[in-house]
Structure formats: C-alpha cells, structure tokens
Design an enzyme around this catalytic site. Sequence first.
Site, mmCIF file in Angstrom:
data_model
loop_
_atom_site.group_PDB
_atom_site.id
_atom_site.type_symbol
_atom_site.label_atom_id
_atom_site.label_comp_id
_atom_site.label_asym_id
_atom_site.label_seq_id
_atom_site.Cartn_x
_atom_site.Cartn_y
_atom_site.Cartn_z
ATOM 1 N N ASP A 159 -20.481 -7.645 -18.614
ATOM 2 C CA ASP A 159 -20.683 -7.902 -17.182
ATOM 3 C C ASP A 159 -19.869 -6.928 -16.339
ATOM 4 O O ASP A 159 -18.797 -6.481 -16.748
ATOM 5 C CB ASP A 159 -20.266 -9.343 -16.861
ATOM 6 C CG ASP A 159 -21.259 -10.344 -17.450
ATOM 7 O OD1 ASP A 159 -22.370 -9.919 -17.826
ATOM 8 O OD2 ASP A 159 -20.912 -11.529 -17.554
ATOM 9 N N ALA A 178 -9.796 -4.451 -16.668
ATOM 10 C CA ALA A 178 -10.635 -4.867 -17.796
ATOM 11 C C ALA A 178 -10.775 -6.391 -17.781
ATOM 12 O O ALA A 178 -10.054 -7.084 -17.056
ATOM 13 C CB ALA A 178 -10.009 -4.411 -19.109
ATOM 14 N N LYS A 179 -11.701 -6.857 -18.591
ATOM 15 C CA LYS A 179 -11.962 -8.302 -18.658
ATOM 16 C C LYS A 179 -10.694 -9.102 -18.953
ATOM 17 O O LYS A 179 -10.496 -10.197 -18.428
ATOM 18 C CB LYS A 179 -12.993 -8.600 -19.751
ATOM 19 C CG LYS A 179 -14.359 -7.999 -19.512
ATOM 20 C CD LYS A 179 -15.136 -8.772 -18.444
ATOM 21 C CE LYS A 179 -16.210 -7.913 -17.834
ATOM 22 N NZ LYS A 179 -17.123 -7.318 -18.824
ATOM 23 N N ARG A 180 -9.827 -8.527 -19.779
ATOM 24 C CA ARG A 180 -8.629 -9.286 -20.171
ATOM 25 C C ARG A 180 -7.683 -9.529 -18.986
ATOM 26 O O ARG A 180 -6.740 -10.305 -19.092
ATOM 27 C CB ARG A 180 -7.884 -8.581 -21.307
ATOM 28 C CG ARG A 180 -7.331 -7.244 -20.906
ATOM 29 C CD ARG A 180 -6.515 -6.567 -21.987
ATOM 30 N NE ARG A 180 -6.190 -5.214 -21.567
ATOM 31 C CZ ARG A 180 -6.993 -4.178 -21.717
ATOM 32 N NH1 ARG A 180 -8.151 -4.324 -22.321
ATOM 33 N NH2 ARG A 180 -6.660 -2.980 -21.266
#
Length: 305
Positions: A16, A238-240
């Site tokens: 995403d 980032a996603k994290r």
Amino acid sequence: MSEAGAGRYAPSPSGDLHLGNLRTALLAWAFARSTGRRFVLRIEDLDRARPGVEQRQLDDLAAIGVDWDGPVVRQSERLPRYEAAIDQLTAAGLTYECYCTRREIQQAATAPHGPMGAYPGTCRTLTASARERLRAQGRPAALRLRATVTELDVVDELRGPYRGRVDDLVLRRGDGIPAYNLAVVVDDAAQGVDQVVRGDDLLPSTPRQAYLAMLLDLPVPRYAHVPLVLNTAGQRLAKRDGAVTLADRRALGNTPGQIVATLAASLDCTATSASELLAHFNAGKLPREPWILDVNGLLQCSRCP
Ligand code: GLU
C-alpha cells in the site's frame, strides 16, 4: 501521442502507498495539472505485484483527489514493446549476453532505486567459445547494454545539474523479465511523458535512463526529483514506522481531507483538497529538504485542521 506532454505516477504494486508515496503522487499530479498537461498512471508490475494492492493504490490516489487521464497502463501487458526496444539495441550492436551468477547480477542490477555498483563488464568481451561453454552449463543469460559512456550529465529541475554513472546495465534479466530501467524509458516515451516527477532515491538511475532514451531515439523527459519523506530517525519512511497508509490513518479517524492538509502543510501550503493545493502550487517554492514525519505526532492530529 499527445500534443501536450504528460506527467505520471508509476507505483510498483508491492504494498500500500504510504504518506511519502502519496505526497510524491500529489506532487507529480500538481506539476502536470498546474501546467495544463495530462497526468497518466502506470503500474510497474514486472515483479513484486501483490494481489489486491493495485486496486487499493488506485483507490487511495482517487481518495486524495489525484485523477488521471486514459486507462491505467500495466507493464506486464506491454512486454512486446520492451522486446522491440531490446531488438533495436541489439541490431545496433549495443547488447551482450551476461552469464554472471544471479547473485552477481542482483548485486549489480536489481537496486534501481538506490546507488548501485557499476557492472564490471565481466561478460562484455567473452569469446564465442567461452559463451558456448557457459551456455552449455545451463546458466541463464541476462542481456546487458554495451554502454559507450561511463557517466552522463542530466539536469534536474529541483536539484540542478547531476552527473551520474552509466554502466552496462541489464536490459533483460536472466529470468526473461525486462529490466526496470528499460521499461520505464520505453513507457515514458510511449505515454507522452515529458516530465518525470518522482522520489529522489531514483536520481542515481536517471543518467542511465536518459542515456537509454537517447540510444533508442526517444525524447529525454525533464526530471524533477522530490525529497523523500523520512522518519524521525532520518530513515526513509516505511510501513514499520506505524500508521502510515491511508487505511491506517482512516482507522485512526483521519479523513482524506486531513491527510491532504498534512501533506500540503509539509509543502508549506495550506489546503484541504488536491484542487486547493493545485490553486496554490508553485513548483519553484517547494521545500528542497526531506520532510521529517513524526507519525506519533500525527496520531494526535496536531497538524490536522
Ligand atoms: N515503480 C517505481 C517505484 O514504485 C517508480 C519508478 C519511477 O517513478 O520511475 O518506486
């Protein structure tokens, strides 16, 4: 092809879009729309395509007010175009087979989004018999460009002059898939893209792409590389880093308008919709530094209207 040129956004459907991706998309859109040009979308799905992601990316772009012209183009549906370009280069004597191991090829060629070591040209001067021997071992061959320059100057509209490395880059990988650098050049020309706006992690790949365009007799687009969004530790978002996608933000109660407002604020602009942002858009006044995003700060919505 179009009379007026086009801008574009070209996501890979590997995950995403996060706020940094959405900000780059919004900027690419604003660059094109503010100059009365078309805006096209291209899904770069030659690898890393994950089911369902493309649709979510398109939905998220639409939700923040980014619209586009014509059908969405998918690279996986355009393989003959890439092969035709490879044939053109081969006919000009500008390609050679490379039998280096996958590991070597990966190190040299699969990091188009970052600085990468130049391929040392190991297979450039293979004799016919050496090539035969490697072929007989069943080694898959990648196809590389026989570059005749080692560096090229490009001008970036935000960063100014930039000199970067051009090496014998991979055109077709050992698994038969056309390489990103080739596909992007073929597609930008075919879609009438005359200005490439994207994250500045791709600036190092730009001289290679401009060089390929020249070899293929294609127009070299103008380039504007926008600073990336970083987390508070200074690393690429980032996603994290937490709740960084539109879905994450919505789950926390943010509306798309609030997200646009946050993105606009990072561009020193006050707007709660893409069209409002467009009305105030001034490419010459964009911040030249990365946007440092404190995702936890966003949770409290301190910068939301
Ligand atoms: N598909 C690339 C990405 O998602 C972008 C390529 C480009 O803009 O040239 O990072």
